[in-house]
Scaffold this active site. Structure first.
Site, PDB file in Angstrom:
ATOM      1  N   TYR A   1     -33.199   0.899   4.745  1.00 50.97           N
ATOM      2  CA  TYR A   1     -32.364   0.111   5.663  1.00 50.97           C
ATOM      3  C   TYR A   1     -32.942   0.228   7.073  1.00 50.97           C
ATOM      4  CZ  TYR A   1     -28.844   0.175   1.888  1.00 50.97           C
ATOM      5  OH  TYR A   1     -28.188   0.055   0.683  1.00 50.97           O
TER       6      TYR A   1
ATOM      7  N   HIS B   1     -33.043   3.880  -5.669  1.00 53.85           N
ATOM      8  CA  HIS B   1     -32.478   2.607  -5.206  1.00 53.85           C
ATOM      9  C   HIS B   1     -32.630   1.504  -6.259  1.00 53.85           C
ATOM     10  CE1 HIS B   1     -31.572   0.652  -1.041  1.00 53.85           C
ATOM     11  NE2 HIS B   1     -30.862   0.079  -1.989  1.00 53.85           N
TER      12      HIS B   1
ATOM     13  N   SER C   1     -21.324  -3.817  -2.106  1.00 50.36           N
ATOM     14  CA  SER C   1     -20.833  -5.168  -1.794  1.00 50.36           C
ATOM     15  C   SER C   1     -19.466  -5.409  -2.427  1.00 50.36           C
ATOM     16  CB  SER C   1     -21.844  -6.240  -2.227  1.00 50.36           C
ATOM     17  OG  SER C   1     -23.088  -6.048  -1.590  1.00 50.36           O
ATOM     18  N   PRO C   2     -18.521  -4.479  -2.230  1.00 54.85           N
ATOM     19  CA  PRO C   2     -17.212  -4.593  -2.900  1.00 54.85           C
ATOM     20  C   PRO C   2     -16.371  -5.742  -2.355  1.00 54.85           C
ATOM     21  CG  PRO C   2     -17.158  -2.805  -1.312  1.00 54.85           C
ATOM     22  CD  PRO C   2     -18.595  -3.274  -1.381  1.00 54.85           C
TER      23      PRO C   2
ATOM     24  N   GLY D   1     -17.720  -8.621  -1.788  1.00 53.71           N
ATOM     25  CA  GLY D   1     -18.500  -9.831  -2.070  1.00 53.71           C
ATOM     26  C   GLY D   1     -19.294 -10.283  -0.853  1.00 53.71           C
TER      27      GLY D   1
ATOM     28  N   GLY E   1     -18.545 -10.091   2.122  1.00 54.29           N
ATOM     29  CA  GLY E   1     -17.638 -10.747   3.068  1.00 54.29           C
ATOM     30  C   GLY E   1     -16.840 -11.886   2.455  1.00 54.29           C
ATOM     31  N   PHE E   2     -17.321 -12.470   1.366  1.00 57.79           N
ATOM     32  CA  PHE E   2     -16.694 -13.687   0.834  1.00 57.79           C
ATOM     33  C   PHE E   2     -15.253 -13.442   0.385  1.00 57.79           C
ATOM     34  CE2 PHE E   2     -16.072 -17.142  -2.315  1.00 57.79           C
ATOM     35  CZ  PHE E   2     -16.373 -18.216  -1.492  1.00 57.79           C
TER      36      PHE E   2
HETATM   37  N1  LIG Z   1     -27.570   0.014  -3.734  1.00 55.94           N
HETATM   38  C1  LIG Z   1     -27.866  -1.189  -3.297  1.00 55.94           C
HETATM   39  O1  LIG Z   1     -28.828  -1.821  -3.746  1.00 55.94           O
HETATM   40  C2  LIG Z   1     -27.021  -1.805  -2.226  1.00 55.94           C
HETATM   41  C3  LIG Z   1     -27.098  -3.181  -1.963  1.00 55.94           C
HETATM   42  C4  LIG Z   1     -26.270  -3.729  -0.966  1.00 55.94           C
HETATM   43  C5  LIG Z   1     -25.418  -2.891  -0.252  1.00 55.94           C
HETATM   44  N2  LIG Z   1     -25.387  -1.549  -0.522  1.00 55.94           N
HETATM   45  C6  LIG Z   1     -24.475  -0.647   0.206  1.00 55.94           C
HETATM   46  O2  LIG Z   1     -23.146  -1.136   0.064  1.00 55.94           O
HETATM   47  C7  LIG Z   1     -22.542  -1.288   1.346  1.00 55.94           C
HETATM   48  C8  LIG Z   1     -21.523  -2.422   1.335  1.00 55.94           C
HETATM   49  O3  LIG Z   1     -22.089  -3.617   0.849  1.00 55.94           O
HETATM   50  P1  LIG Z   1     -22.333  -4.902   1.771  1.00 55.94           P
HETATM   51  O4  LIG Z   1     -22.301  -4.488   3.191  1.00 55.94           O
HETATM   52  O5  LIG Z   1     -23.537  -5.579   1.229  1.00 55.94           O
HETATM   53  O6  LIG Z   1     -21.135  -5.867   1.404  1.00 55.94           O
HETATM   54  P2  LIG Z   1     -19.529  -5.858   1.599  1.00 55.94           P
HETATM   55  O7  LIG Z   1     -19.077  -4.501   1.946  1.00 55.94           O
HETATM   56  O8  LIG Z   1     -19.004  -6.506   0.379  1.00 55.94           O
HETATM   57  O9  LIG Z   1     -19.322  -6.877   2.800  1.00 55.94           O
HETATM   58  C9  LIG Z   1     -19.834  -6.676   4.079  1.00 55.94           C
HETATM   59  C10 LIG Z   1     -19.484  -7.905   4.906  1.00 55.94           C
HETATM   60  O10 LIG Z   1     -18.075  -8.040   4.968  1.00 55.94           O
HETATM   61  C11 LIG Z   1     -17.643  -8.030   6.324  1.00 55.94           C
HETATM   62  N3  LIG Z   1     -16.380  -7.263   6.342  1.00 55.94           N
HETATM   63  C12 LIG Z   1     -16.206  -5.945   6.097  1.00 55.94           C
HETATM   64  N4  LIG Z   1     -14.906  -5.613   6.138  1.00 55.94           N
HETATM   65  C13 LIG Z   1     -14.232  -6.755   6.412  1.00 55.94           C
HETATM   66  C14 LIG Z   1     -12.871  -7.061   6.585  1.00 55.94           C
HETATM   67  N5  LIG Z   1     -11.926  -6.135   6.460  1.00 55.94           N
HETATM   68  N6  LIG Z   1     -12.531  -8.352   6.880  1.00 55.94           N
HETATM   69  C15 LIG Z   1     -13.478  -9.318   6.988  1.00 55.94           C
HETATM   70  N7  LIG Z   1     -14.788  -9.087   6.828  1.00 55.94           N
HETATM   71  C16 LIG Z   1     -15.169  -7.803   6.536  1.00 55.94           C
HETATM   72  C17 LIG Z   1     -18.767  -7.410   7.114  1.00 55.94           C
HETATM   73  O11 LIG Z   1     -18.832  -7.940   8.419  1.00 55.94           O
HETATM   74  P3  LIG Z   1     -18.751  -7.006   9.752  1.00 55.94           P
HETATM   75  O12 LIG Z   1     -19.825  -5.975   9.635  1.00 55.94           O
HETATM   76  O13 LIG Z   1     -19.013  -7.983  10.835  1.00 55.94           O
HETATM   77  O14 LIG Z   1     -17.382  -6.434   9.754  1.00 55.94           O
HETATM   78  C18 LIG Z   1     -19.990  -7.853   6.318  1.00 55.94           C
HETATM   79  O15 LIG Z   1     -20.365  -9.163   6.690  1.00 55.94           O
HETATM   80  C19 LIG Z   1     -23.740  -1.517   2.275  1.00 55.94           C
HETATM   81  O16 LIG Z   1     -23.423  -1.222   3.630  1.00 55.94           O
HETATM   82  C20 LIG Z   1     -24.771  -0.577   1.704  1.00 55.94           C
HETATM   83  O17 LIG Z   1     -24.559   0.739   2.193  1.00 55.94           O
HETATM   84  C21 LIG Z   1     -26.160  -1.008  -1.496  1.00 55.94           C
END
Ligand SMILES: NC(=O)c1ccc[n+]([C@@H]2O[C@H](COP(=O)([O-])OP(=O)(O)OC[C@H]3O[C@@H](n4cnc5c(N)ncnc54)[C@H](OP(=O)(O)O)[C@@H]3O)[C@@H](O)[C@H]2O)c1
Length: 328
Positions: free
Chosen positions: A57, A124, A203-204, A206, A208-209
């Site tokens: 990252y 990873h 990405s729990p 989605g 952001g979706f």
């Molecule tokens: N192992 C892997 O291959 C892998 C791949 C992807 C991700 N990850 C890990 O998983 C973590 C989470 O996944 P992700 O960040 O991809 O996706 P996510 O948690 O599903 O979504 C993140 C998005 O949602 C927004 N968000 C968060 N909380 C919100 C809320 N309460 N209301 C509205 N929007 C909200 C964030 O925007 P803002 O930041 O602007 O709030 C960001 O755009 C990552 O940070 C990373 O550490 C691991």
């Protein structure tokens, strides 16, 4: 916030914090680096103890940020990071989980995280050129050396998890899982339950979706990973909107937010599931953490499952290049 237990007795807050977006993937950061340090420390003050980063990252800058922010509270947090890439000229260039590379990465991550031990060290992506037994053996040596406490895998197939676990006990598997990404359900989750391994959905929300804040009118900036993901094309966003509408309707009925319902649904799947939503805003850290107070009834969950099953998902969760790396 209450705690949950992953495999091998590792206790973490029921909701963690994904730190990736603070350094990449979701467009311009709404805050400065100092602000992000404030978000990370503010999360600890609000009961979050489980932080997710990776060597790749940034690369590197996310681990440095997490290390700087959390070193003053190191004894109160569980730090998870990941190895497994060949990083050249500031970008990942293929996989590399050779044991000698893993050990180099562990030493470098320890320095950046400003710690003597990595609590959870995930591979990873599964490296087809390195037998998983060799990877597990190398993690075992890092554990023996006191540099790592726990072993994790990411996007590994059920058979790979079994083989790894037979060599060194696996504490957690981290893969994409949410109301619109159900891939781990048929094979991976049953194996984890059988072997007593925890599950960390990434990405729990989605990406952001599922929070209802992304729709067909949203414009993603250059560098936002969602511009490369088929299910975020404008047509697919329109087609996938009905699922978010259902989540939003249930959230309104429960005096919760859509994101909280998406997280509560995950928490209800199994007691060893610990989602790691990513955000750069302290008010969203609070909102996401409060999902632990949203209880979904069996009927509400069944309704969500039925709707999600009926609607299906339009578009893959990764582009073609990244799709070949998952589910190994
Ligand atoms: N192992 C892997 O291959 C892998 C791949 C992807 C991700 N990850 C890990 O998983 C973590 C989470 O996944 P992700 O960040 O991809 O996706 P996510 O948690 O599903 O979504 C993140 C998005 O949602 C927004 N968000 C968060 N909380 C919100 C809320 N309460 N209301 C509205 N929007 C909200 C964030 O925007 P803002 O930041 O602007 O709030 C960001 O755009 C990552 O940070 C990373 O550490 C691991």
């Amino acid at each position: 916030m209450h705690t949950r237990t992953l495999g091998q007795g590792l206790q973490v807050s029921a909701i963690g914090l994904g730190c990736m977006g603070m350094s990449q993937s979701y467009g311009p950061n709404p805050g400065s680096r100092t602000d992000m340090i404030g978000v990370l420390r503010g999360a600890v003050e609000r009961g979050v103890t489980f932080f997710d980063t990776a060597e790749v990252y940034g690369p590197y800058v996310n681990e440095e940020l997490v290390g700087e922010a959390l070193s003053p509270v190191r004894d109160r947090v569980v730090l998870a990071t990941k190895f497994g890439w060949r990083i050249e000229n500031g970008a990942s260039n293929g996989l590399d989980s050779r044991p000698e590379q893993m050990k180099r990465v562990a030493d470098a991550s320890l320095r950046r995280l400003r710690t003597e031990t990595i609590d959870l060290f995930y591979q990873h992506r599964v490296d087809p050129d390195v037998p998983i037994e060799d990877v597990a053996g190398a993690v075992g040596e890092l554990v023996q050396a006191g540099k790592v406490r726990h072993f994790g895998l990411s996007e590994a197939a059920a058979s790979t998890i079994r083989r790894a676990h037979a060599v060194h006990p696996v504490t957690a598997v981290q893969s994409e899982y949410s109301l619109w990404t159900r891939d781990p359900e048929p094979e991976v989750l049953p194996v984890l339950a059988e072997l007593g391994i925890g599950f960390v959905p990434f990405s729990p929300l989605g990406k952001g979706f599922l929070t209802g804040t992304v729709d067909t009118t949203t414009t993603f900036s250059d560098g936002d990973v969602r511009t490369t993901i088929p299910r975020f094309s404008e047509d697919n966003r329109a087609a996938n909107q009905q699922l978010v509408d259902q989540v939003t309707a249930l959230a309104q009925a429960k005096n919760a937010t859509p994101g909280q319902v998406a997280l509560a649904w995950l928490l209800a799947q199994h007691p060893s599931i610990v989602p790691i939503p990513g955000t750069r805003r302290i008010e969203r850290v609070e909102e996401n953490a409060a999902a632990t107070n949203v209880a979904l009834s069996a009927d509400e969950r069944a309704d969500l499952d039925a709707v999600a099953g009926r609607l299906g998902v339009h578009g893959d969760r990764y582009n073609e290049t990244h799709m070949v790396l998952v589910g190994k």
